[in-house]
Design a protein around this motif. Structure first.
Motif, PDB file in Angstrom:
ATOM      1  N   SER A 191     -33.375  24.379 -32.331  1.00 25.57           N
ATOM      2  CA  SER A 191     -32.644  25.591 -32.671  1.00 25.57           C
ATOM      3  C   SER A 191     -33.506  26.411 -33.617  1.00 25.57           C
ATOM      4  O   SER A 191     -34.278  25.862 -34.394  1.00 25.57           O
ATOM      5  CB  SER A 191     -31.318  25.215 -33.344  1.00 25.57           C
ATOM      6  OG  SER A 191     -30.606  26.359 -33.742  1.00 25.57           O
ATOM      7  N   ARG A 192     -33.408  27.703 -33.548  1.00 24.29           N
ATOM      8  CA  ARG A 192     -34.129  28.669 -34.391  1.00 24.29           C
ATOM      9  C   ARG A 192     -35.577  28.855 -33.977  1.00 24.29           C
ATOM     10  O   ARG A 192     -36.107  29.950 -34.058  1.00 24.29           O
ATOM     11  CB  ARG A 192     -34.088  28.272 -35.868  1.00 24.29           C
ATOM     12  CG  ARG A 192     -32.714  28.265 -36.498  1.00 24.29           C
ATOM     13  CD  ARG A 192     -32.827  28.000 -37.971  1.00 24.29           C
ATOM     14  NE  ARG A 192     -31.536  27.814 -38.590  1.00 24.29           N
ATOM     15  CZ  ARG A 192     -31.365  27.375 -39.819  1.00 24.29           C
ATOM     16  NH1 ARG A 192     -32.409  27.062 -40.560  1.00 24.29           N
ATOM     17  NH2 ARG A 192     -30.159  27.232 -40.319  1.00 24.29           N
ATOM     18  N   ARG A 193     -36.237  27.771 -33.592  1.00 24.32           N
ATOM     19  CA  ARG A 193     -37.659  27.884 -33.284  1.00 24.32           C
ATOM     20  C   ARG A 193     -38.027  26.784 -32.307  1.00 24.32           C
ATOM     21  O   ARG A 193     -37.428  25.721 -32.298  1.00 24.32           O
ATOM     22  CB  ARG A 193     -38.453  27.743 -34.580  1.00 24.32           C
ATOM     23  CG  ARG A 193     -39.871  28.199 -34.493  1.00 24.32           C
ATOM     24  CD  ARG A 193     -40.499  28.204 -35.866  1.00 24.32           C
ATOM     25  NE  ARG A 193     -41.931  28.437 -35.781  1.00 24.32           N
ATOM     26  CZ  ARG A 193     -42.751  28.499 -36.804  1.00 24.32           C
ATOM     27  NH1 ARG A 193     -42.277  28.337 -38.024  1.00 24.32           N
ATOM     28  NH2 ARG A 193     -44.035  28.720 -36.640  1.00 24.32           N
ATOM     29  N   THR A 194     -39.063  27.007 -31.493  1.00 25.41           N
ATOM     30  CA  THR A 194     -39.427  26.032 -30.477  1.00 25.41           C
ATOM     31  C   THR A 194     -39.954  24.740 -31.081  1.00 25.41           C
ATOM     32  O   THR A 194     -40.570  24.718 -32.152  1.00 25.41           O
ATOM     33  CB  THR A 194     -40.481  26.629 -29.534  1.00 25.41           C
ATOM     34  OG1 THR A 194     -40.791  25.659 -28.530  1.00 25.41           O
ATOM     35  CG2 THR A 194     -41.751  27.003 -30.293  1.00 25.41           C
ATOM     36  N   PHE A 195     -39.715  23.646 -30.352  1.00 23.62           N
ATOM     37  CA  PHE A 195     -40.165  22.318 -30.747  1.00 23.62           C
ATOM     38  C   PHE A 195     -41.592  22.016 -30.347  1.00 23.62           C
ATOM     39  O   PHE A 195     -42.169  21.047 -30.806  1.00 23.62           O
ATOM     40  CB  PHE A 195     -39.314  21.282 -29.991  1.00 23.62           C
ATOM     41  CG  PHE A 195     -38.188  20.702 -30.772  1.00 23.62           C
ATOM     42  CD1 PHE A 195     -37.242  19.942 -30.130  1.00 23.62           C
ATOM     43  CD2 PHE A 195     -38.051  20.907 -32.131  1.00 23.62           C
ATOM     44  CE1 PHE A 195     -36.190  19.380 -30.816  1.00 23.62           C
ATOM     45  CE2 PHE A 195     -37.000  20.356 -32.838  1.00 23.62           C
ATOM     46  CZ  PHE A 195     -36.065  19.588 -32.161  1.00 23.62           C
ATOM     47  N   GLN A 248     -37.991  28.361 -39.513  1.00 20.99           N
ATOM     48  CA  GLN A 248     -38.155  26.929 -39.451  1.00 20.99           C
ATOM     49  C   GLN A 248     -37.319  26.377 -38.308  1.00 20.99           C
ATOM     50  O   GLN A 248     -36.330  26.967 -37.896  1.00 20.99           O
ATOM     51  CB  GLN A 248     -37.741  26.269 -40.763  1.00 20.99           C
ATOM     52  CG  GLN A 248     -36.249  26.295 -41.051  1.00 20.99           C
ATOM     53  CD  GLN A 248     -35.949  25.762 -42.430  1.00 20.99           C
ATOM     54  OE1 GLN A 248     -36.652  26.092 -43.391  1.00 20.99           O
ATOM     55  NE2 GLN A 248     -34.899  24.993 -42.576  1.00 20.99           N
ATOM     56  N   VAL A 249     -37.735  25.208 -37.803  1.00 17.68           N
ATOM     57  CA  VAL A 249     -37.044  24.603 -36.674  1.00 17.68           C
ATOM     58  C   VAL A 249     -35.841  23.812 -37.163  1.00 17.68           C
ATOM     59  O   VAL A 249     -35.856  23.231 -38.258  1.00 17.68           O
ATOM     60  CB  VAL A 249     -38.022  23.701 -35.891  1.00 17.68           C
ATOM     61  CG1 VAL A 249     -38.440  22.504 -36.706  1.00 17.68           C
ATOM     62  CG2 VAL A 249     -37.409  23.274 -34.570  1.00 17.68           C
ATOM     63  N   LEU A 250     -34.785  23.779 -36.371  1.00 13.08           N
ATOM     64  CA  LEU A 250     -33.592  23.015 -36.691  1.00 13.08           C
ATOM     65  C   LEU A 250     -33.250  22.128 -35.510  1.00 13.08           C
ATOM     66  O   LEU A 250     -32.858  22.628 -34.445  1.00 13.08           O
ATOM     67  CB  LEU A 250     -32.419  23.945 -37.001  1.00 13.08           C
ATOM     68  CG  LEU A 250     -31.080  23.255 -37.282  1.00 13.08           C
ATOM     69  CD1 LEU A 250     -31.184  22.418 -38.557  1.00 13.08           C
ATOM     70  CD2 LEU A 250     -29.971  24.286 -37.414  1.00 13.08           C
ATOM     71  N   PRO A 251     -33.409  20.803 -35.653  1.00 10.76           N
ATOM     72  CA  PRO A 251     -33.037  19.891 -34.574  1.00 10.76           C
ATOM     73  C   PRO A 251     -31.528  19.735 -34.499  1.00 10.76           C
ATOM     74  O   PRO A 251     -30.849  19.670 -35.538  1.00 10.76           O
ATOM     75  CB  PRO A 251     -33.699  18.574 -34.972  1.00 10.76           C
ATOM     76  CG  PRO A 251     -34.662  18.908 -36.075  1.00 10.76           C
ATOM     77  CD  PRO A 251     -34.089  20.104 -36.747  1.00 10.76           C
ATOM     78  N   VAL A 252     -31.002  19.622 -33.279  1.00  9.59           N
ATOM     79  CA  VAL A 252     -29.579  19.415 -33.066  1.00  9.59           C
ATOM     80  C   VAL A 252     -29.405  18.246 -32.096  1.00  9.59           C
ATOM     81  O   VAL A 252     -29.794  18.344 -30.929  1.00  9.59           O
ATOM     82  CB  VAL A 252     -28.902  20.680 -32.496  1.00  9.59           C
ATOM     83  CG1 VAL A 252     -27.423  20.421 -32.284  1.00  9.59           C
ATOM     84  CG2 VAL A 252     -29.110  21.869 -33.435  1.00  9.59           C
ATOM     85  N   GLU A 253     -28.827  17.135 -32.595  1.00 14.19           N
ATOM     86  CA  GLU A 253     -28.656  15.933 -31.780  1.00 14.19           C
ATOM     87  C   GLU A 253     -27.334  15.961 -31.025  1.00 14.19           C
ATOM     88  O   GLU A 253     -26.348  16.550 -31.484  1.00 14.19           O
ATOM     89  CB  GLU A 253     -28.686  14.661 -32.642  1.00 14.19           C
ATOM     90  CG  GLU A 253     -29.905  14.482 -33.500  1.00 14.19           C
ATOM     91  CD  GLU A 253     -29.686  14.967 -34.920  1.00 14.19           C
ATOM     92  OE1 GLU A 253     -30.385  14.485 -35.828  1.00 14.19           O
ATOM     93  OE2 GLU A 253     -28.814  15.829 -35.116  1.00 14.19           O
ATOM     94  N   SER A 254     -27.309  15.248 -29.904  1.00 17.58           N
ATOM     95  CA  SER A 254     -26.080  15.044 -29.138  1.00 17.58           C
ATOM     96  C   SER A 254     -26.249  13.795 -28.292  1.00 17.58           C
ATOM     97  O   SER A 254     -27.365  13.275 -28.151  1.00 17.58           O
ATOM     98  CB  SER A 254     -25.761  16.256 -28.258  1.00 17.58           C
ATOM     99  OG  SER A 254     -26.796  16.468 -27.315  1.00 17.58           O
ATOM    100  N   GLY A 255     -25.136  13.320 -27.735  1.00 14.35           N
ATOM    101  CA  GLY A 255     -25.204  12.207 -26.807  1.00 14.35           C
ATOM    102  C   GLY A 255     -24.746  10.865 -27.342  1.00 14.35           C
ATOM    103  O   GLY A 255     -24.709   9.877 -26.613  1.00 14.35           O
ATOM    104  N   GLY A 256     -24.412  10.812 -28.612  1.00 12.03           N
ATOM    105  CA  GLY A 256     -23.934   9.555 -29.169  1.00 12.03           C
ATOM    106  C   GLY A 256     -22.563   9.184 -28.632  1.00 12.03           C
ATOM    107  O   GLY A 256     -21.904   9.977 -27.958  1.00 12.03           O
TER     108      GLY A 256
END
Length: 126
Positions: free
Chosen positions: A25-29, A1-9
């Motif tokens: 992360s883990r899998r393509t979006f 399964q896909v895992l989104p990882v946010e940044s930039g706040g």
């Protein structure tokens, strides 16, 4: 399964800009519609913007951010961006990236998204 990882706040003054990133992360979006949501203290999680899978040819925005925020995707980097301009204090919230496994119409409800990131804090000072 896909895992989104946010940044930039971060912390920014009213009228300023920030760019949030959501990396896969883990899998393509690339085969997922991606949405951005936000949640302010004491409030429900609300829809901000969404972009269609693959080419990202379709986008949709909440009225509150239309004309100020821009969602885009770079499949080569497996990343979705949320460019936020003309920020207002009322934009202060934790911003979440989410992936929709259904693969058709752009969803605006949190229940339509199956995979969520941990969130990134955006604070806009007046």
């Amino acid at each position: 399964q896909v895992l989104p990882v946010e940044s930039g706040g971060g912390l920014v003054q009213a009228g300023g800009s920030l760019r949030l990133s959501c990396a896969a992360s883990r899998r393509t979006f690339s085969n997922y519609n991606i949405g951005w949501f936000r949640q302010a203290p004491g409030k429900e999680r609300e829809f901000v913007a969404a972009i269609s899978r693959r080419s990202g040819s379709m986008t949709y925005y909440a009225d509150a951010v239309k004309g100020r925020f821009t969602i885009s995707r770079d499949n080569a980097k497996d990343t979705v961006y949320l460019q936020m301009d003309s920020l207002k204090p009322e934009d202060t919230a934790v911003y979440y990236c989410a992936a929709d496994p259904r693969g058709y119409s752009l969803g605006t409800l949190p229940s339509e998204y199956g995979y969520w990131g941990q969130g990134t804090q955006v604070t806009v000072s007046s």
